[in-house]
Design a protein around this motif. Structure first.
Motif, PDB file in Angstrom:
ATOM      1  N   ALA A 195     -11.699   7.186   5.448  1.00 22.34           N
ATOM      2  CA  ALA A 195     -11.176   6.229   6.800  1.00 22.34           C
ATOM      3  C   ALA A 195      -9.950   5.561   6.429  1.00 22.34           C
ATOM      4  O   ALA A 195     -10.070   4.605   7.788  1.00 22.34           O
ATOM      5  CB  ALA A 195     -12.187   5.257   5.687  1.00 22.34           C
ATOM      6  N   VAL A 196      -9.203   5.724   5.515  1.00 25.42           N
ATOM      7  CA  VAL A 196      -8.000   5.310   5.645  1.00 25.42           C
ATOM      8  C   VAL A 196      -6.913   6.664   5.279  1.00 25.42           C
ATOM      9  O   VAL A 196      -7.597   7.525   4.536  1.00 25.42           O
ATOM     10  CB  VAL A 196      -7.812   4.140   4.768  1.00 25.42           C
ATOM     11  N   ARG A 197      -6.119   6.980   6.292  1.00 27.49           N
ATOM     12  CA  ARG A 197      -5.182   8.480   6.014  1.00 27.49           C
ATOM     13  C   ARG A 197      -4.251   8.289   5.530  1.00 27.49           C
ATOM     14  O   ARG A 197      -2.657   7.603   6.510  1.00 27.49           O
ATOM     15  CB  ARG A 197      -5.305   9.136   7.726  1.00 27.49           C
ATOM     16  N   ASN A 198      -3.740   8.418   4.501  1.00 29.03           N
ATOM     17  CA  ASN A 198      -2.696   8.548   3.615  1.00 29.03           C
ATOM     18  C   ASN A 198      -1.216   6.907   4.207  1.00 29.03           C
ATOM     19  O   ASN A 198      -0.251   7.747   4.923  1.00 29.03           O
ATOM     20  CB  ASN A 198      -1.886   9.585   4.654  1.00 29.03           C
ATOM     21  N   LEU A 199      -2.076   6.035   4.337  1.00 31.10           N
ATOM     22  CA  LEU A 199      -1.120   4.614   4.737  1.00 31.10           C
ATOM     23  C   LEU A 199      -0.271   3.967   4.020  1.00 31.10           C
ATOM     24  O   LEU A 199      -0.738   3.578   2.797  1.00 31.10           O
ATOM     25  CB  LEU A 199      -2.777   4.109   5.111  1.00 31.10           C
ATOM     26  N   SER A 200       0.566   3.596   4.443  1.00 30.85           N
ATOM     27  CA  SER A 200       2.377   2.580   3.216  1.00 30.85           C
ATOM     28  C   SER A 200       1.985   1.707   4.293  1.00 30.85           C
ATOM     29  O   SER A 200       2.591   1.744   5.858  1.00 30.85           O
ATOM     30  CB  SER A 200       2.973   3.475   3.320  1.00 30.85           C
ATOM     31  N   LEU A 201       2.372   0.498   3.756  1.00 33.37           N
ATOM     32  CA  LEU A 201       2.379  -0.391   4.754  1.00 33.37           C
ATOM     33  C   LEU A 201       2.732  -2.129   3.078  1.00 33.37           C
ATOM     34  O   LEU A 201       2.594  -1.629   2.379  1.00 33.37           O
ATOM     35  CB  LEU A 201       1.195  -1.351   4.824  1.00 33.37           C
ATOM     36  N   LYS A 202       3.621  -2.727   3.635  1.00 33.72           N
ATOM     37  CA  LYS A 202       4.772  -3.410   2.787  1.00 33.72           C
ATOM     38  C   LYS A 202       3.771  -5.242   3.592  1.00 33.72           C
ATOM     39  O   LYS A 202       4.611  -5.691   5.097  1.00 33.72           O
ATOM     40  CB  LYS A 202       6.202  -3.228   2.572  1.00 33.72           C
TER      41      LYS A 202
ATOM     42  N   PHE B 258       1.178  -1.347  -0.001  1.00 35.51           N
ATOM     43  CA  PHE B 258       0.504   0.496  -0.202  1.00 35.51           C
ATOM     44  C   PHE B 258       1.098   1.415  -0.383  1.00 35.51           C
ATOM     45  O   PHE B 258       1.562   1.211   1.349  1.00 35.51           O
ATOM     46  CB  PHE B 258      -0.816   0.506   1.303  1.00 35.51           C
ATOM     47  N   ARG B 259       0.821   1.801  -1.520  1.00 36.11           N
ATOM     48  CA  ARG B 259       1.663   3.153  -1.432  1.00 36.11           C
ATOM     49  C   ARG B 259       0.571   4.444  -0.534  1.00 36.11           C
ATOM     50  O   ARG B 259      -0.072   4.758  -2.101  1.00 36.11           O
ATOM     51  CB  ARG B 259       2.085   3.107  -2.358  1.00 36.11           C
ATOM     52  N   ASN B 260       0.567   5.220   0.381  1.00 35.66           N
ATOM     53  CA  ASN B 260       0.351   6.381   0.507  1.00 35.66           C
ATOM     54  C   ASN B 260      -1.579   6.638   0.086  1.00 35.66           C
ATOM     55  O   ASN B 260      -1.797   7.361  -0.216  1.00 35.66           O
ATOM     56  CB  ASN B 260       0.610   7.855  -0.415  1.00 35.66           C
ATOM     57  N   VAL B 261      -2.085   5.199   0.391  1.00 31.80           N
ATOM     58  CA  VAL B 261      -2.875   4.780   0.202  1.00 31.80           C
ATOM     59  C   VAL B 261      -3.823   6.117   0.911  1.00 31.80           C
ATOM     60  O   VAL B 261      -4.066   6.347   2.583  1.00 31.80           O
ATOM     61  CB  VAL B 261      -3.612   3.618  -0.376  1.00 31.80           C
ATOM     62  N   THR B 262      -5.092   6.795   0.744  1.00 38.05           N
ATOM     63  CA  THR B 262      -6.434   7.264   1.389  1.00 38.05           C
ATOM     64  C   THR B 262      -7.636   7.414   0.577  1.00 38.05           C
ATOM     65  O   THR B 262      -7.739   6.830  -0.573  1.00 38.05           O
ATOM     66  CB  THR B 262      -6.175   8.791   1.228  1.00 38.05           C
ATOM     67  N   LYS B 263      -8.672   7.204   2.626  1.00 35.92           N
ATOM     68  CA  LYS B 263      -9.410   6.792   1.372  1.00 35.92           C
ATOM     69  C   LYS B 263     -10.521   7.296   2.600  1.00 35.92           C
ATOM     70  O   LYS B 263     -11.045   7.710   3.144  1.00 35.92           O
ATOM     71  CB  LYS B 263     -10.518   4.928   1.751  1.00 35.92           C
ATOM     72  N   ARG B 264     -11.602   8.027   1.476  1.00 35.09           N
ATOM     73  CA  ARG B 264     -12.546   9.556   1.338  1.00 35.09           C
ATOM     74  C   ARG B 264     -13.916   8.631   1.564  1.00 35.09           C
ATOM     75  O   ARG B 264     -14.506   7.928   0.729  1.00 35.09           O
ATOM     76  CB  ARG B 264     -12.578  10.660   1.775  1.00 35.09           C
TER      77      ARG B 264
END
Length: 383
Positions: free
Chosen positions: A39-46, A27-33
């Protein structure tokens, strides 16, 4: 020099520690509005191949939204999601190499176990021989051979859960997504199924991603856990690291029981630090150095099982020791949990293993006690 692991190690599998390892899911800098709500704020995860990964958090933290975006049921407002190097943008759910097992199981009531497992394979137009082979394999793996001809209403909750799992795995997805999969099971069956999931995942070598609000479940099954709050990840680590070395009061308080003692740094010597409890005056001598300066306010996080309790008032200087009065006792069978008051507003919890059937003089309510702990028992938190 390799980092010494904290706690028991289930398997020799730590790709996240290698700078050369390529993430399987990213997940690269994922945001969901959703309208004005983020609901998801500028999220990065491997997440790495063959990992059993858990998204853990309370209701509304964004964990299910994150999984649904990976599955294709929601689209990110911003950012990228990659799976095995492929950007998933624009790929519909049925074309993604993922499969989701829902909490409700969503079994077809008019079909028996075999036909429920075979349904997705028929949709993919596999040959009859290949479908039969895969159904047999799934029945074996999930120990459902004896129930192949039964319909869902003839099965127990645990058996229906295994049918849903077999159906999800039959299509051989690259990633299995588990959305609160054990929430409908009773505690004993849930614990048994957790170990079955772990063994199944290791045998199939498929990447599992589980969403749960149950800390014990995440700690049991996962190689790593991402603790989420308000659409953000606050810590990613192995279960033992999350438990023993939380990075904030939120994580320390969310995972298991914790005593949080507000304190001031009074000394730093390069080999540890000394703190003074703000309300209670006792000193805390630790092996942990801290980034906080002398005079700064911190919190000392101490797990109840690391607190010893004994009869009587403390003697001598109060270093890693506190006097208290027993307020509540909970007998749990394997352990007893003591709530001891340091003063009118502060209670410290301690857990004692019931290693013998009888105690010569058990600690009782309203009794004065001394609480003690070792220098390496707790962790200093600055936020």
């Amino acid at each position: 020099m390799a980092k010494k692991p904290i706690g028991p190690v289930r398997r020799d599998f730590t790709p996240w520690e290698s700078p050369e390892a390529v993430p399987f899911i990213e997940f690269r800098n994922v945001t969901k509005r959703f309208g004005d709500f983020v609901a998801v704020r500028n999220l990065s995860l491997k997440i790495y191949k063959r990992e059993f990964f858990a998204l853990l958090g309370g209701s509304g933290c964004g964990k299910t939204t994150l999984m649904r975006m990976l599955a294709g049921f929601e689209k990110p407002s911003e950012g990228q999601i990659l799976l095995d190097g492929q950007d998933l943008a624009g790929i519909p759910p049925f074309r993604r190499p993922t499969n989701m097992m829902f909490q409700s199981y969503a079994l077809f009531p008019h079909m028996n176990v075999e036909k429920n497992i075979a349904f997705g394979l028929k949709q993919d137009k596999l040959s009859k021989s290949e479908i039969d082979d895969r159904v047999r394999e799934m029945l074996r793996l999930t120990k459902l051979e004896a129930f192949a001809k039964r319909k869902p209403h003839q099965l127990s909750g645990g058996q229906r859960q295994r049918v849903a799992l077999a159906r999800s795995l039959a299509k051989r997805p690259k990633v299995l997504l588990l959305d609160e999969p054990l929430g409908a099971l009773d505690r004993k069956l849930r614990e048994e199924t957790q170990f079955e999931l772990m063994n199944l995942q290791e045998e199939l070598k498929i990447t599992f991603l589980i969403v749960t609000h149950d800390q014990e479940e995440a700690m049991t099954v996962a190689d790593r856990i991402a603790v989420m709050d308000a659409g953000e990840i606050v810590q990613v680590a192995t279960p033992a690291e999350i438990y023993e070395t939380p990075n904030s009061r939120f994580v320390a308080d969310f995972i298991g029981d914790i005593n949080l003692i507000e304190a001031t740094v009074v000394e730093k010597n390069g080999q540890g630090a000394k703190l003074q409890a703000v309300e209670h005056g006792f000193l805390i001598d630790t092996v942990q150095d801290t980034g906080a300066r002398v005079g700064e306010r911190v919190w000392f996080a101490l797990r109840p099982e690391k607190v010893r309790i004994r009869h009587g008032k403390p003697e001598g200087a109060l270093v890693n020791a506190a006097g208290a009065m027993v307020w509540d006792i909970a007998y749990m069978g394997d352990v007893s949990i003591f709530h001891s008051r340091l003063n009118e507003s502060t209670t410290m919890r301690s857990t004692v293993a019931n290693v013998t059937r009888t105690v010569e003089r058990p600690i009782s309510w309203d009794e004065e006690v001394t609480l003690t702990w070792d220098r390496d028992a707790g962790v200093i938190l600055t936020n």
